[in-house]
Design a protein around this motif. Structure first.
Motif, PDB file in Angstrom:
ATOM      1  N   THR A  13      -7.089  -6.348  12.688  1.00  0.00           N
ATOM      2  CA  THR A  13      -7.759  -5.187  13.272  1.00  0.00           C
ATOM      3  C   THR A  13      -7.587  -3.971  12.366  1.00  0.00           C
ATOM      4  O   THR A  13      -6.762  -3.974  11.436  1.00  0.00           O
ATOM      5  N   HIS A  14      -8.324  -2.919  12.680  1.00  0.00           N
ATOM      6  CA  HIS A  14      -8.203  -1.676  11.920  1.00  0.00           C
ATOM      7  C   HIS A  14      -6.765  -1.153  11.944  1.00  0.00           C
ATOM      8  O   HIS A  14      -6.202  -0.788  10.907  1.00  0.00           O
ATOM      9  N   TYR A  15      -6.172  -1.124  13.151  1.00  0.00           N
ATOM     10  CA  TYR A  15      -4.803  -0.608  13.269  1.00  0.00           C
ATOM     11  C   TYR A  15      -3.794  -1.525  12.584  1.00  0.00           C
ATOM     12  O   TYR A  15      -2.810  -1.057  12.002  1.00  0.00           O
ATOM     13  N   GLY A  16      -4.031  -2.801  12.627  1.00  0.00           N
ATOM     14  CA  GLY A  16      -3.155  -3.744  11.934  1.00  0.00           C
ATOM     15  C   GLY A  16      -3.204  -3.561  10.433  1.00  0.00           C
ATOM     16  O   GLY A  16      -2.177  -3.613   9.745  1.00  0.00           O
ATOM     17  N   LYS A  17      -4.390  -3.316   9.902  1.00  0.00           N
ATOM     18  CA  LYS A  17      -4.533  -3.079   8.465  1.00  0.00           C
ATOM     19  C   LYS A  17      -3.850  -1.768   8.064  1.00  0.00           C
ATOM     20  O   LYS A  17      -3.246  -1.686   6.994  1.00  0.00           O
ATOM     21  N   MET A  18      -3.947  -0.763   8.942  1.00  0.00           N
ATOM     22  CA  MET A  18      -3.247   0.502   8.671  1.00  0.00           C
ATOM     23  C   MET A  18      -1.736   0.278   8.664  1.00  0.00           C
ATOM     24  O   MET A  18      -1.023   0.788   7.791  1.00  0.00           O
ATOM     25  N   TYR A  19      -1.230  -0.489   9.633  1.00  0.00           N
ATOM     26  CA  TYR A  19       0.199  -0.798   9.705  1.00  0.00           C
ATOM     27  C   TYR A  19       0.644  -1.491   8.417  1.00  0.00           C
ATOM     28  O   TYR A  19       1.658  -1.116   7.815  1.00  0.00           O
ATOM     29  N   LEU A  20      -0.104  -2.498   7.998  1.00  0.00           N
ATOM     30  CA  LEU A  20       0.270  -3.237   6.784  1.00  0.00           C
ATOM     31  C   LEU A  20       0.214  -2.342   5.550  1.00  0.00           C
ATOM     32  O   LEU A  20       1.055  -2.465   4.658  1.00  0.00           O
ATOM     33  N   GLY A  21      -0.771  -1.459   5.504  1.00  0.00           N
ATOM     34  CA  GLY A  21      -0.863  -0.527   4.377  1.00  0.00           C
ATOM     35  C   GLY A  21       0.380   0.332   4.261  1.00  0.00           C
ATOM     36  O   GLY A  21       0.906   0.544   3.170  1.00  0.00           O
ATOM     37  N   LYS A  22       0.868   0.816   5.400  1.00  0.00           N
ATOM     38  CA  LYS A  22       2.094   1.620   5.402  1.00  0.00           C
ATOM     39  C   LYS A  22       3.318   0.763   5.114  1.00  0.00           C
ATOM     40  O   LYS A  22       4.219   1.160   4.376  1.00  0.00           O
ATOM     41  N   ARG A  23       3.357  -0.412   5.718  1.00  0.00           N
ATOM     42  CA  ARG A  23       4.509  -1.318   5.564  1.00  0.00           C
ATOM     43  C   ARG A  23       4.650  -1.790   4.121  1.00  0.00           C
ATOM     44  O   ARG A  23       5.761  -1.976   3.623  1.00  0.00           O
ATOM     45  N   LEU A  24       3.525  -1.996   3.457  1.00  0.00           N
ATOM     46  CA  LEU A  24       3.532  -2.541   2.102  1.00  0.00           C
ATOM     47  C   LEU A  24       3.286  -1.468   1.043  1.00  0.00           C
ATOM     48  O   LEU A  24       2.975  -1.785  -0.094  1.00  0.00           O
ATOM     49  N   LYS A  25       3.452  -0.225   1.432  1.00  0.00           N
ATOM     50  CA  LYS A  25       3.182   0.877   0.512  1.00  0.00           C
ATOM     51  C   LYS A  25       3.951   0.734  -0.796  1.00  0.00           C
ATOM     52  O   LYS A  25       3.404   0.932  -1.872  1.00  0.00           O
ATOM     53  N   SER A  26       5.212   0.363  -0.708  1.00  0.00           N
ATOM     54  CA  SER A  26       6.008   0.230  -1.936  1.00  0.00           C
ATOM     55  C   SER A  26       5.499  -0.919  -2.807  1.00  0.00           C
ATOM     56  O   SER A  26       5.563  -0.852  -4.025  1.00  0.00           O
ATOM     57  N   TYR A  27       4.939  -1.964  -2.184  1.00  0.00           N
ATOM     58  CA  TYR A  27       4.367  -3.068  -2.971  1.00  0.00           C
ATOM     59  C   TYR A  27       3.140  -2.576  -3.725  1.00  0.00           C
ATOM     60  O   TYR A  27       2.951  -2.881  -4.895  1.00  0.00           O
ATOM     61  N   PHE A  28       2.295  -1.816  -3.027  1.00  0.00           N
ATOM     62  CA  PHE A  28       1.041  -1.380  -3.632  1.00  0.00           C
ATOM     63  C   PHE A  28       1.205  -0.200  -4.568  1.00  0.00           C
ATOM     64  O   PHE A  28       0.308   0.095  -5.340  1.00  0.00           O
ATOM     65  N   THR A  29       2.344   0.481  -4.541  1.00  0.00           N
ATOM     66  CA  THR A  29       2.596   1.572  -5.469  1.00  0.00           C
ATOM     67  C   THR A  29       2.617   1.003  -6.877  1.00  0.00           C
ATOM     68  O   THR A  29       3.300   0.036  -7.170  1.00  0.00           O
ATOM     69  N   GLY A  30       1.818   1.585  -7.715  1.00  0.00           N
ATOM     70  CA  GLY A  30       1.741   1.091  -9.085  1.00  0.00           C
ATOM     71  C   GLY A  30       0.641   0.074  -9.284  1.00  0.00           C
ATOM     72  O   GLY A  30       0.302  -0.259 -10.405  1.00  0.00           O
ATOM     73  N   GLN A  31       0.060  -0.425  -8.188  1.00  0.00           N
ATOM     74  CA  GLN A  31      -1.077  -1.337  -8.296  1.00  0.00           C
ATOM     75  C   GLN A  31      -2.310  -0.502  -8.630  1.00  0.00           C
ATOM     76  O   GLN A  31      -2.428   0.648  -8.260  1.00  0.00           O
ATOM     77  N   GLU A  32      -3.269  -1.118  -9.292  1.00  0.00           N
ATOM     78  CA  GLU A  32      -4.478  -0.385  -9.683  1.00  0.00           C
ATOM     79  C   GLU A  32      -5.333  -0.047  -8.469  1.00  0.00           C
ATOM     80  O   GLU A  32      -5.983   0.975  -8.431  1.00  0.00           O
ATOM     81  N   LYS A  33      -5.390  -0.923  -7.483  1.00  0.00           N
ATOM     82  CA  LYS A  33      -6.224  -0.707  -6.307  1.00  0.00           C
ATOM     83  C   LYS A  33      -5.368  -0.759  -5.062  1.00  0.00           C
ATOM     84  O   LYS A  33      -4.349  -1.421  -5.020  1.00  0.00           O
ATOM     85  N   THR A  34      -5.816  -0.066  -4.011  1.00  0.00           N
ATOM     86  CA  THR A  34      -5.141  -0.164  -2.718  1.00  0.00           C
ATOM     87  C   THR A  34      -5.852  -1.208  -1.886  1.00  0.00           C
ATOM     88  O   THR A  34      -7.028  -1.498  -2.094  1.00  0.00           O
ATOM     89  N   TYR A  35      -5.149  -1.773  -0.950  1.00  0.00           N
ATOM     90  CA  TYR A  35      -5.686  -2.829  -0.101  1.00  0.00           C
ATOM     91  C   TYR A  35      -5.826  -2.295   1.306  1.00  0.00           C
ATOM     92  O   TYR A  35      -4.848  -2.027   1.970  1.00  0.00           O
ATOM     93  N   GLU A  36      -7.048  -2.104   1.742  1.00  0.00           N
ATOM     94  CA  GLU A  36      -7.301  -1.595   3.082  1.00  0.00           C
ATOM     95  C   GLU A  36      -8.224  -2.525   3.816  1.00  0.00           C
ATOM     96  O   GLU A  36      -8.943  -3.276   3.288  1.00  0.00           O
TER      97      GLU A  36
END
Length: 93
Positions: free
Chosen positions: A70-93
């Protein structure tokens, strides 16, 4: 560990899209994904496991999987995995 169900997030190293699923045997299911035995991901290989949670029941794992899609689930994962995606070229939403 036996007796658990796992909700997991994979990311395609080919197209950088995410895949969410659940299983009772995470290592076996991850291997199936990377061997091309899962129709929804076989053309998106190689895949990388970036997140998983263990649940005590199949019902809870299925509910969690649906939430992550869901939209809210994707937002949760984006916040939860923020440190993983830091430094990645693209964000995953």
């Amino acid at each position: 560990m036996e007796g658990y169900y796992y909700v997991y997030i994979l990311v395609s190293e080919k197209d950088e899209k995410k895949y969410t699923g659940y299983t009772a045997n995470l290592p076996l299911r991850f291997e199936a994904h990377n061997l091309g035995k899962v129709a929804s991901t076989k053309h998106r290989r190689p895949l990388k496991l970036i997140y998983f949670e263990a649940c005590l029941s199949q019902e809870d794992a299925l509910k969690r999987e649906k939430y992550f899609k869901t939209h809210y689930g994707k937002m949760y994962l984006g916040k939860r995995l923020k440190s993983y995606f830091t430094g990645q070229e693209k964000t995953y939403e």
